[in-house]
Write an enzyme that holds these catalytic residues in place. Structure first.
Site, PDB file in Angstrom:
ATOM      1  N   VAL A 141       0.852  -1.203   0.000  1.00  0.00           N
ATOM      2  CA  VAL A 141       0.000   0.000   0.000  1.00  0.00           C
ATOM      3  C   VAL A 141       0.881   1.244   0.000  1.00  0.00           C
ATOM      4  O   VAL A 141       1.763   1.383   0.846  1.00  0.00           O
ATOM      5  CB  VAL A 141      -0.916   0.037   1.254  1.00  0.00           C
ATOM      6  CG1 VAL A 141      -1.762   1.307   1.262  1.00  0.00           C
ATOM      7  CG2 VAL A 141      -1.805  -1.189   1.318  1.00  0.00           C
ATOM      8  N   LYS A 196      -6.229  -1.571  -1.866  1.00  0.00           N
ATOM      9  CA  LYS A 196      -5.426  -0.885  -0.836  1.00  0.00           C
ATOM     10  C   LYS A 196      -6.310  -0.296   0.258  1.00  0.00           C
ATOM     11  O   LYS A 196      -5.959  -0.355   1.440  1.00  0.00           O
ATOM     12  CB  LYS A 196      -4.558   0.181  -1.495  1.00  0.00           C
ATOM     13  CG  LYS A 196      -3.476  -0.440  -2.393  1.00  0.00           C
ATOM     14  CD  LYS A 196      -2.846   0.593  -3.302  1.00  0.00           C
ATOM     15  CE  LYS A 196      -1.709   0.024  -4.126  1.00  0.00           C
ATOM     16  NZ  LYS A 196      -1.272   0.924  -5.192  1.00  0.00           N
TER      17      LYS A 196
HETATM   18  N1  HSE Z   1       0.242  -0.004 -10.045  1.00  0.00           N
HETATM   19  C1  HSE Z   1       0.358   0.537  -8.735  1.00  0.00           C
HETATM   20  C2  HSE Z   1       0.124   2.026  -8.781  1.00  0.00           C
HETATM   21  C3  HSE Z   1       1.705   0.232  -8.158  1.00  0.00           C
HETATM   22  O1  HSE Z   1       0.112   2.597  -9.864  1.00  0.00           O
HETATM   23  O2  HSE Z   1      -0.069   2.629  -7.722  1.00  0.00           O
HETATM   24  C4  HSE Z   1       1.833   0.604  -6.700  1.00  0.00           C
HETATM   25  O3  HSE Z   1       1.060  -0.238  -5.900  1.00  0.00           O
END
Ligand code: HSE
Ligand code: NDP
Length: 391
Positions: A127, A200
């Site tokens: 997260v 998240k």
């Molecule tokens: N793909 C995710 C983002 C990576 O762009 O936040 C970080 O968790």
């Protein structure tokens, strides 16, 4: 001490780089860390580790049966990785993971398993990238009730939204830039569809409320069909657009959502590029704020390194999350919403406070309603934004 790594993509190579470049400094502090082997999927892919004798394998059993007691998971798989983490924990191995898809889907099972097998389960990197947010919240929860948390939790979406807003860039161009910077997932659907932020906010909210929250119960709306005209409309009203994940616990119910939001000049509106931002409210303080890099190769590897060092020096927090609370999820907080659509269905018509037609599109501001009401009129073609309201 020997560790294993599962995955050698954006984040995995970042971990190897830090371990290689900081070897001396780590040694000086009694961290003699050696990578025993690295699990990958495609044995034929060309790899360029900094330490030339790194052993790569596509045979998971080599990791499972190795002597390492800590395994770093930086794979992009969900079910297969979950099954492997279960086997590793049962074999007494600590897990450090950045894999929020696994952490969110199997949060209860993995915490319980870590306790049963007396291993550490560390997921700071899952997260908000480099920002330490999981550990402060865990410590806080020992002595302070927290009842609300808001965040910009997806670096890719924030990069797209802020670049489109500030530089007038096209959606496709900025998504490509976010991919080149290593922010986006291999398949960016989870980023722009809001599902990554949903995972998240599920992890953060479950932690602070000590309650299971089903991913499917979280209202999730992303930015994949945003248009330039939405920014024009927002700008005219003095707003920025950001993808906000938030939850609040009140009177035994949790309101939790991920939704693009019109914001005026606040902490979140002033969050640009791949930056993430989190605000949490607790009983001993009004609220505190975190801000920093939310994605990226070394940024995420940095959070992994902190977890790893905590484990190796036995300073890691033992998992305590047991979902012993149970709350209903609803979305009944009042707010106005902006809706852009080419056809106004009868349900939506009932909710209109203001409407402007520009070309094919109706730009609508609703009267004060809640998300549960908006959900009943939503169709695939609409783009919706919450207007400040509950933030
Ligand atoms: N793909 C995710 C983002 C990576 O762009 O936040 C970080 O968790
Ligand atoms: P990448 O796609 O760059 O790398 C994934 C790596 O995992 C590859 O090396 C791949 O092997 C390996 N892999 C995938 N599935 C398997 C499997 N079943 N068995 C063995 N190896 C496997 O992803 P990232 O490095 O960007 O991300 C890794 C994890 O970290 C993901 O879960 C992501 O969500 C998370 N994360 C990423 C952040 C970022 O900024 N990129 C930030 C925070 C978390 P191969 O090389 O052979 O294809």
């Amino acid at each position: 001490m020997k560790i294993a790594i599962m995955g050698f993509g954006t984040v995995g190579t970042g971990v190897e780089e830090i371990l290689y470049k900081k070897k001396e400094s780590l040694l000086k502090n009694c961290f003699d860390i050696e990578i025993d082997r690295v699990l990958i999927r495609d044995k034929d892919k060309k790899r360029s580790p900094l330490k030339s004798d790194i052993v790569f394998t596509d045979d998971f059993d080599e990791i499972l049966n190795s002597q390492v007691d800590t395994v770093i998971d930086v794979t992009s798989s969900l079910e297969e990785t979950y099954e492997r983490i279960v086997l590793l924990m049962k074999a007494g191995k600590n897990i450090v993971t950045a894999n929020k898809a696994v952490v969110s889907k199997y949060f209860e099972e993995l915490n319980a398993l870590a306790r049963e097998n007396k291993v550490y389960f560390s997921y700071e990197a899952s997260v908000a990238g480099a920002i330490p947010v999981i550990h402060p919240i865990m410590e806080e929860s020992f002595f302070s009730d927290m009842n609300k948390i808001h965040g910009i939790l997806n670096g890719t979406s924030n990069y797209i939204l802020s670049k489109m807003e500030v530089e007038g860039s096209s959606y496709a161009d900025v998504l490509k830039e976010a991919q080149d910077l290593g922010y986006a997932e291999a398949d960016p659907t989870a980023d722009v569809g809001g599902f990554d932020a949903m995972r998240k906010i599920r992890i953060l909210s479950s932690l602070i409320y000590n309650a299971k929250i089903d991913e499917g119960d979280i209202f999730t709306f992303g930015i994949s069909n945003i248009k330039k005209s939405d920014f024009d409309y927002a700008k005219e009203l003095g707003y920025s657009i950001r993808l906000i994940a938030k939850s609040v616990l009140s009177q035994g119910k949790i309101n939790i959502s991920v939704i693009p939001t019109f914001l005026k000049d606040n902490f979140f509106a002033k969050t640009f590029d791949g930056t993430n931002a989190v605000k949490v409210w607790g009983e001993n303080f009004s609220c505190y704020e975190f801000k920093g890099p939310g994605a990226g190769r070394l940024e995420t590897a940095d959070a992994i390194m902190r977890d790893l060092l905590r484990i190796l020096s036995r300073r890691e927090i033992n998992t305590f999350y047991d979902a012993s609370n149970s709350y209903e999820v609803e979305n009944n907080l009042k707010s106005k919403f902006y809706v852009r659509t080419s056809k106004v269905n009868p349900g939506l018509k009932e909710l209109i406070e203001e409407e402007r037609v520009l070309g094919q599109d109706h730009h609508i501001i609703t009267r004060e309603i809640n998300l549960d009401e908006l959900k009943t009129v939503l169709d695939d073609e609409m783009f919706i934004v919450e207007i400040e309201g509950t933030i």
